[in-house]
Design an enzyme around this catalytic site. Structure first.
Site, PDB file in Angstrom:
ATOM      1  N   LYS A  20       1.294   4.010  -3.113  1.00 47.88           N
ATOM      2  CA  LYS A  20       0.919   5.426  -2.970  1.00 47.88           C
ATOM      3  C   LYS A  20       2.127   6.319  -3.272  1.00 47.88           C
ATOM      4  CE  LYS A  20      -2.603   6.863  -1.764  1.00 47.88           C
ATOM      5  NZ  LYS A  20      -3.828   7.156  -2.575  1.00 47.88           N
ATOM      6  N   TYR A  72       0.822  -1.217   0.000  1.00 48.06           N
ATOM      7  CA  TYR A  72       0.000   0.000   0.000  1.00 48.06           C
ATOM      8  C   TYR A  72       0.857   1.269   0.000  1.00 48.06           C
ATOM      9  CZ  TYR A  72      -3.128   3.737   1.413  1.00 48.06           C
ATOM     10  OH  TYR A  72      -3.789   4.946   1.476  1.00 48.06           O
TER      11      TYR A  72
HETATM   12  N1  LIG Z   1      -8.605   6.425   5.032  1.00 45.89           N
HETATM   13  C1  LIG Z   1      -7.489   7.036   5.381  1.00 45.89           C
HETATM   14  O1  LIG Z   1      -7.159   7.160   6.573  1.00 45.89           O
HETATM   15  C2  LIG Z   1      -6.603   7.612   4.327  1.00 45.89           C
HETATM   16  C3  LIG Z   1      -6.878   7.501   2.964  1.00 45.89           C
HETATM   17  N2  LIG Z   1      -6.029   8.065   2.033  1.00 45.89           N
HETATM   18  C4  LIG Z   1      -6.310   7.995   0.596  1.00 45.89           C
HETATM   19  O2  LIG Z   1      -7.578   8.582   0.357  1.00 45.89           O
HETATM   20  C5  LIG Z   1      -8.199   7.969  -0.754  1.00 45.89           C
HETATM   21  C6  LIG Z   1      -9.601   7.544  -0.357  1.00 45.89           C
HETATM   22  O3  LIG Z   1      -9.507   6.627   0.702  1.00 45.89           O
HETATM   23  P1  LIG Z   1     -10.770   6.138   1.529  1.00 45.89           P
HETATM   24  O4  LIG Z   1     -11.900   7.021   1.233  1.00 45.89           O
HETATM   25  O5  LIG Z   1     -10.335   5.933   2.913  1.00 45.89           O
HETATM   26  O6  LIG Z   1     -11.001   4.723   0.878  1.00 45.89           O
HETATM   27  P2  LIG Z   1     -12.337   4.046   0.347  1.00 45.89           P
HETATM   28  O7  LIG Z   1     -11.999   2.623   0.097  1.00 45.89           O
HETATM   29  O8  LIG Z   1     -13.467   4.348   1.247  1.00 45.89           O
HETATM   30  O9  LIG Z   1     -12.573   4.805  -1.022  1.00 45.89           O
HETATM   31  C7  LIG Z   1     -11.904   4.476  -2.189  1.00 45.89           C
HETATM   32  C8  LIG Z   1     -12.892   4.520  -3.328  1.00 45.89           C
HETATM   33  O10 LIG Z   1     -12.192   4.186  -4.525  1.00 45.89           O
HETATM   34  C9  LIG Z   1     -12.991   3.285  -5.246  1.00 45.89           C
HETATM   35  N3  LIG Z   1     -12.167   2.421  -6.065  1.00 45.89           N
HETATM   36  C10 LIG Z   1     -11.354   1.433  -5.656  1.00 45.89           C
HETATM   37  N4  LIG Z   1     -10.828   0.813  -6.709  1.00 45.89           N
HETATM   38  C11 LIG Z   1     -11.305   1.428  -7.804  1.00 45.89           C
HETATM   39  C12 LIG Z   1     -11.135   1.226  -9.184  1.00 45.89           C
HETATM   40  N5  LIG Z   1     -10.367   0.253  -9.656  1.00 45.89           N
HETATM   41  N6  LIG Z   1     -11.776   2.047 -10.029  1.00 45.89           N
HETATM   42  C13 LIG Z   1     -12.586   3.021  -9.566  1.00 45.89           C
HETATM   43  N7  LIG Z   1     -12.809   3.252  -8.276  1.00 45.89           N
HETATM   44  C14 LIG Z   1     -12.172   2.456  -7.402  1.00 45.89           C
HETATM   45  C15 LIG Z   1     -13.729   2.471  -4.204  1.00 45.89           C
HETATM   46  O11 LIG Z   1     -14.885   1.865  -4.749  1.00 45.89           O
HETATM   47  C16 LIG Z   1     -14.021   3.507  -3.158  1.00 45.89           C
HETATM   48  O12 LIG Z   1     -15.273   4.086  -3.359  1.00 45.89           O
HETATM   49  C17 LIG Z   1      -7.317   6.809  -1.168  1.00 45.89           C
HETATM   50  O13 LIG Z   1      -6.567   7.198  -2.297  1.00 45.89           O
HETATM   51  C18 LIG Z   1      -6.411   6.592   0.032  1.00 45.89           C
HETATM   52  O14 LIG Z   1      -5.168   6.084  -0.349  1.00 45.89           O
HETATM   53  C19 LIG Z   1      -4.931   8.759   2.419  1.00 45.89           C
HETATM   54  C20 LIG Z   1      -4.620   8.897   3.731  1.00 45.89           C
HETATM   55  C21 LIG Z   1      -5.419   8.343   4.790  1.00 45.89           C
HETATM   56  C1  LIG Z   2      -2.569  -2.556  17.045  1.00 47.42           C
HETATM   57  C2  LIG Z   2      -4.038  -2.326  17.266  1.00 47.42           C
HETATM   58  C3  LIG Z   2      -4.290  -2.169  18.726  1.00 47.42           C
HETATM   59  O1  LIG Z   2      -5.377  -1.441  19.119  1.00 47.42           O
HETATM   60  C4  LIG Z   2      -4.619  -1.233  16.464  1.00 47.42           C
HETATM   61  C5  LIG Z   2      -4.373  -1.333  14.975  1.00 47.42           C
HETATM   62  C6  LIG Z   2      -4.706  -0.056  14.369  1.00 47.42           C
HETATM   63  C7  LIG Z   2      -4.450  -0.046  12.860  1.00 47.42           C
HETATM   64  C8  LIG Z   2      -5.522  -0.850  12.200  1.00 47.42           C
HETATM   65  C9  LIG Z   2      -4.375   1.399  12.371  1.00 47.42           C
HETATM   66  C10 LIG Z   2      -3.217   2.156  13.044  1.00 47.42           C
HETATM   67  C11 LIG Z   2      -2.747   3.208  12.075  1.00 47.42           C
HETATM   68  C12 LIG Z   2      -3.732   3.141  10.936  1.00 47.42           C
HETATM   69  C13 LIG Z   2      -3.301   3.666   9.561  1.00 47.42           C
HETATM   70  C14 LIG Z   2      -2.853   5.110   9.642  1.00 47.42           C
HETATM   71  O2  LIG Z   2      -3.844   5.917  10.246  1.00 47.42           O
HETATM   72  C15 LIG Z   2      -2.500   5.710   8.316  1.00 47.42           C
HETATM   73  C16 LIG Z   2      -3.229   5.251   7.148  1.00 47.42           C
HETATM   74  C17 LIG Z   2      -3.097   5.983   6.013  1.00 47.42           C
HETATM   75  C18 LIG Z   2      -3.703   5.601   4.809  1.00 47.42           C
HETATM   76  O3  LIG Z   2      -3.400   6.143   3.759  1.00 47.42           O
HETATM   77  C19 LIG Z   2      -4.679   4.496   4.787  1.00 47.42           C
HETATM   78  C20 LIG Z   2      -5.115   4.041   6.156  1.00 47.42           C
HETATM   79  C21 LIG Z   2      -3.960   3.956   7.138  1.00 47.42           C
HETATM   80  C22 LIG Z   2      -2.993   2.920   6.573  1.00 47.42           C
HETATM   81  C23 LIG Z   2      -4.454   3.541   8.540  1.00 47.42           C
HETATM   82  C24 LIG Z   2      -4.988   2.081   8.527  1.00 47.42           C
HETATM   83  C25 LIG Z   2      -5.290   1.536   9.925  1.00 47.42           C
HETATM   84  C26 LIG Z   2      -4.106   1.655  10.875  1.00 47.42           C
HETATM   85  C27 LIG Z   2      -2.970   0.780  10.388  1.00 47.42           C
END
Ligand SMILES: NC(=O)C1=CN([C@@H]2O[C@H](COP(=O)(O)OP(=O)(O)OC[C@H]3O[C@@H](n4cnc5c(N)ncnc54)[C@H](O)[C@@H]3O)[C@@H](O)[C@H]2O)C=CC1
Ligand SMILES: C[C@@H](CO)CCC[C@@H](C)[C@H]1CC[C@H]2[C@@H]3[C@H](O)CC4=CC(=O)CC[C@]4(C)[C@H]3CC[C@]12C
Length: 438
Positions: free
Chosen positions: A232, A228
């Site tokens: 990214k 992952y």
């Molecule tokens: N959730 C988090 O804590 C973080 C997320 N991100 C980034 O933010 C973005 C959104 O993440 P989330 O909303 O958390 O994930 P999510 O899984 O909820 O949203 C991702 C969306 O992309 C769509 N998708 C996946 N594969 C696809 C494909 N082949 N074609 C078209 N659409 C597709 C999914 O259907 C989904 O709706 C991602 O790029 C992720 O890497 C970055 C930092 C933290």
């Molecule tokens: C060890 C466990 C005891 O309570 C808890 C495990 C927590 C994990 C599932 C999360 C801890 C850190 C998270 C990640 C982090 O916030 C940064 C991220 C960035 C992204 O771009 C995608 C999501 C994630 C990787 C996020 C995923 C969940 C954790 C690994």
């Protein structure tokens, strides 16, 4: 400690509040601003049929306002935006934020592998909302969606740190998918591309080095092995390298990347999973990580707002912002991953047991390794994807926090939601989620 992703059980949250789903009540503090603006527009539109240049000139100051208004209207509702991944956790917030905060929007295209039924409700508004079911790994589908768009916000991605998908699939979606988006912009003449990157492109690295309140210029040894973060990081690099390429028609492509830390808020699947895990454990969670390990978090509404703002300002300040990266930040407090979650889980009736980790770290590592082994052994039969694995343990157990004002300096970003609002909204969502499932 290690648990599979949840099935649902009713919990204390729902017993307190009986609310409708969070989607129905979605609005932002900035709406007030748009409403004021709308009121202003109404006020001016009283003189609607008097908006002829001669009269405008004779009305002095009011005339100037009207001229400005006319110029604004000429600018208004011109732009076509495309949000890839617009039905995901972050994507949905970006979509709703654009509809509320981007007055120049004419058409909003939402491209996703899986379209949500909630999109229907958006189609009745003044902006044309076009839902496109498609796959970013299919270049022709992406090109068709991008054609004619002024701005692309590329949030689609495969977020998997639990071993659900293969490394090849993660690479295909996150890297090849991003290549397809870039090439589509170049071929069809779309000039502005905003990429949702991640803090993970920096770290934590496999050596477990802390990144303590760092900024975009803080030196850090970024070394990735997990698919992952590697994907990214590669995708972000491609986006930044594409800045300045000539798009169809000869204008330069302007790109930038936003790097959220761990996002939380309405719709956050992992928070949901941890909540149900706590319920299964009798309303308790057991501390596994020392409280001193800080993990950066940012509210989804603020991340969405940053996307809207960056997309807008990229058009005004391409020389400054093109090719830049920005961490996403707000006023969420610096805490450990578990203590931060308790800000929401606590009011929902869960308790974090222990002021120190209840198990020694070596035992946690052993459990995490055991989970990884079980996942591998069971793979032919079923998908075993617990929250705890060696990678997630390392993530949670390594300090990674951000302290920066680059977004404020470059494009005037201020968080739209205070910490108190972000917290309240997240708690309300958890309560509504639980009561609606009962
Ligand atoms: N959730 C988090 O804590 C973080 C997320 N991100 C980034 O933010 C973005 C959104 O993440 P989330 O909303 O958390 O994930 P999510 O899984 O909820 O949203 C991702 C969306 O992309 C769509 N998708 C996946 N594969 C696809 C494909 N082949 N074609 C078209 N659409 C597709 C999914 O259907 C989904 O709706 C991602 O790029 C992720 O890497 C970055 C930092 C933290
Ligand atoms: C060890 C466990 C005891 O309570 C808890 C495990 C927590 C994990 C599932 C999360 C801890 C850190 C998270 C990640 C982090 O916030 C940064 C991220 C960035 C992204 O771009 C995608 C999501 C994630 C990787 C996020 C995923 C969940 C954790 C690994």
């Amino acid at each position: 400690m290690p648990v599979e992703h949840s099935g649902h059980q009713g919990g204390p949250c729902g017993k307190r509040v009986g609310e409708e789903g969070w989607r129905l009540g979605w609005s932002v503090p900035g709406m007030a601003r748009r409403e004021e603006q709308a009121e202003g527009d109404n006020h001016l539109s009283l003189a609607g049929n008097e908006r002829r240049p001669a009269l405008v000139a004779s009305l002095g100051t009011l005339g100037l306002w009207l001229q400005q208004d006319m110029a604004d209207s000429a600018q208004a509702q011109k732009l076509v935006y495309l949000v890839t991944g617009g039905c995901g956790f972050l994507g949905e917030h970006v979509v709703r934020m654009l509809l509320q905060q981007e007055p120049r929007l004419r058409e909003l295209r939402i491209f996703d592998l899986h379209l949500g039924p909630w999109l229907e409700e958006l189609k009745t508004g003044p902006v044309q909302v076009t839902a496109i079911q498609g796959d970013v790994t299919q270049a022709h589908e992406v090109a068709a969606a991008v054609a004619g768009a002024h701005v692309v916000i590329h949030t689609a991605g495969l977020v998997d740190v639990f071993g659900k998908a293969s490394p090849e699939t993660i690479h295909e979606v996150n890297v090849q998918g991003t290549k397809n988006v870039i090439e589509a912009c170049v071929q069809t003449g779309t000039q502005f591309l905003v990429y949702t990157s991640s803090m993970e492109v920096v770290g934590p690295n496999i050596k477990g080095h802390p990144f303590y309140r760092g900024n975009e210029d803080t030196p850090y040894e970024a070394v990735h092995r997990h698919p992952y973060p590697s994907s990214k990081a590669r995708a972000e690099q491609l986006v930044l390298e594409a800045n300045g390429r000539k798009v169809r028609g000869g204008l330069p492509l302007v790109t930038c990347a936003l790097r959220p830390t761990g996002i939380y808020g309405e719709g956050h699947q992992i928070m949901r999973d941890i909540y149900y895990q706590g319920l299964r454990l009798g309303g308790r969670l057991f501390r596994a990580i020392p409280a001193s390990v800080e993990h950066g978090r940012v509210y989804v509404g603020n991340v969405a707002w940053m996307h809207v703002l960056v997309a807008r300002e990229l058009q005004q300040r391409p020389a400054l912002m093109g090719g830049q990266v920005y961490f996403c930040y707000d006023k969420s407090p610096y805490k450990s991953y578990e203590d931060f979650n308790m800000e929401f889980l606590g009011p929902c009736g869960l308790r974090l047991v222990g002021t120190r980790p209840l198990l020694p770290y070596w035992l946690l590592m052993l459990l995490a390794a055991l989970n990884a082994l079980l996942q591998w052994l069971l793979r032919p039969l079923l998908l075993y994807a617990p929250l705890l694995n060696p990678y997630t343990l390392a993530m949670a157990n390594t300090t990674f926090t951000v302290s920066t004002n680059k977004a404020q300096r470059h494009f005037g970003y201020e968080p739209l939601f205070s910490w108190e609002e972000s917290r309240t909204r997240t708690i309300r969502w958890m309560q509504a989620m639980d009561s609606s499932a009962q």
